[in-house]
Design a protein around this motif. Structure first.
Motif, short mmCIF file in Angstrom:
data_model
loop_
_atom_site.label_atom_id
_atom_site.label_comp_id
_atom_site.label_asym_id
_atom_site.label_seq_id
_atom_site.Cartn_x
_atom_site.Cartn_y
_atom_site.Cartn_z
N CYS A 86 0.82 -1.22 0.00
CA CYS A 86 0.00 0.00 0.00
C CYS A 86 0.85 1.27 0.00
N ASP A 87 2.15 1.14 -0.02
CA ASP A 87 3.03 2.29 0.18
C ASP A 87 2.81 3.44 -0.80
N SER A 88 2.52 3.13 -2.04
CA SER A 88 2.50 4.19 -3.05
C SER A 88 1.11 4.54 -3.56
N VAL A 89 0.06 4.00 -2.98
CA VAL A 89 -1.27 4.23 -3.56
C VAL A 89 -1.99 5.45 -3.01
N CYS A 90 -1.56 5.95 -1.87
CA CYS A 90 -2.30 7.04 -1.23
C CYS A 90 -1.83 8.40 -1.75
N ASN A 91 -2.76 9.17 -2.30
CA ASN A 91 -2.42 10.47 -2.88
C ASN A 91 -2.56 11.62 -1.89
N THR A 92 -3.08 11.35 -0.71
CA THR A 92 -3.36 12.43 0.23
C THR A 92 -2.37 12.50 1.40
N GLY A 93 -1.51 11.51 1.51
CA GLY A 93 -0.60 11.47 2.65
C GLY A 93 -1.23 10.92 3.91
N ALA A 94 -2.42 10.35 3.78
CA ALA A 94 -3.13 9.83 4.95
C ALA A 94 -2.58 8.49 5.42
N LEU A 95 -2.00 7.75 4.49
CA LEU A 95 -1.53 6.40 4.81
C LEU A 95 -0.02 6.39 5.00
N GLU A 96 0.40 6.03 6.18
CA GLU A 96 1.83 5.87 6.41
C GLU A 96 2.04 4.56 7.15
N ARG A 97 3.29 4.13 7.18
CA ARG A 97 3.58 2.90 7.92
C ARG A 97 4.53 3.22 9.06
N VAL A 98 4.16 2.73 10.24
CA VAL A 98 4.92 2.96 11.45
C VAL A 98 5.44 1.60 11.93
N ASP A 99 6.75 1.45 11.95
CA ASP A 99 7.35 0.14 12.25
C ASP A 99 6.77 -0.94 11.34
N GLY A 100 6.45 -0.53 10.11
CA GLY A 100 5.96 -1.49 9.12
C GLY A 100 4.45 -1.60 9.04
#
Ligand code: SF4
Ligand code: SF4
Length: 58
Positions: free
Chosen positions: A16-30
């Motif tokens: 899912c790393d590159s699909v979010c255009n709004t910056g809402a999705l991030e990964r924390v410790d994976g």
């Protein structure tokens, strides 16, 4: 839409790393994390997650 997306059972795969255009999705410790204030409910992350770890709740 008034719902939001929850993360449950993330396998830290990174698909899912590159699909979010709004910056809402991030990964924390994976693990994926959603910033509900930024999410526009486009559902792209739900569609791409191979582990069904992202769910839309109304
Ligand atoms: S639904 Fe869309 S905007 Fe919201 S976190 Fe997923 S990809 Fe990003
Ligand atoms: S694609 Fe799904 S399982 Fe993989 S990191 Fe993203 S939310 Fe987690």
């Amino acid at each position: 839409m008034n719902g939001y997306i929850i993360v449950l059972g993330c396998k830290k795969c990174g698909k899912c790393d590159s699909v979010c255009n709004t910056g809402a999705l991030e990964r924390v410790d994976g693990t994926a994390r959603i910033d509900h204030g930024k999410c526009n409910l486009c559902m792209r992350c739900i569609v791409i997650c191979p582990n069904k770890a992202l769910k839309y709740l109304e």
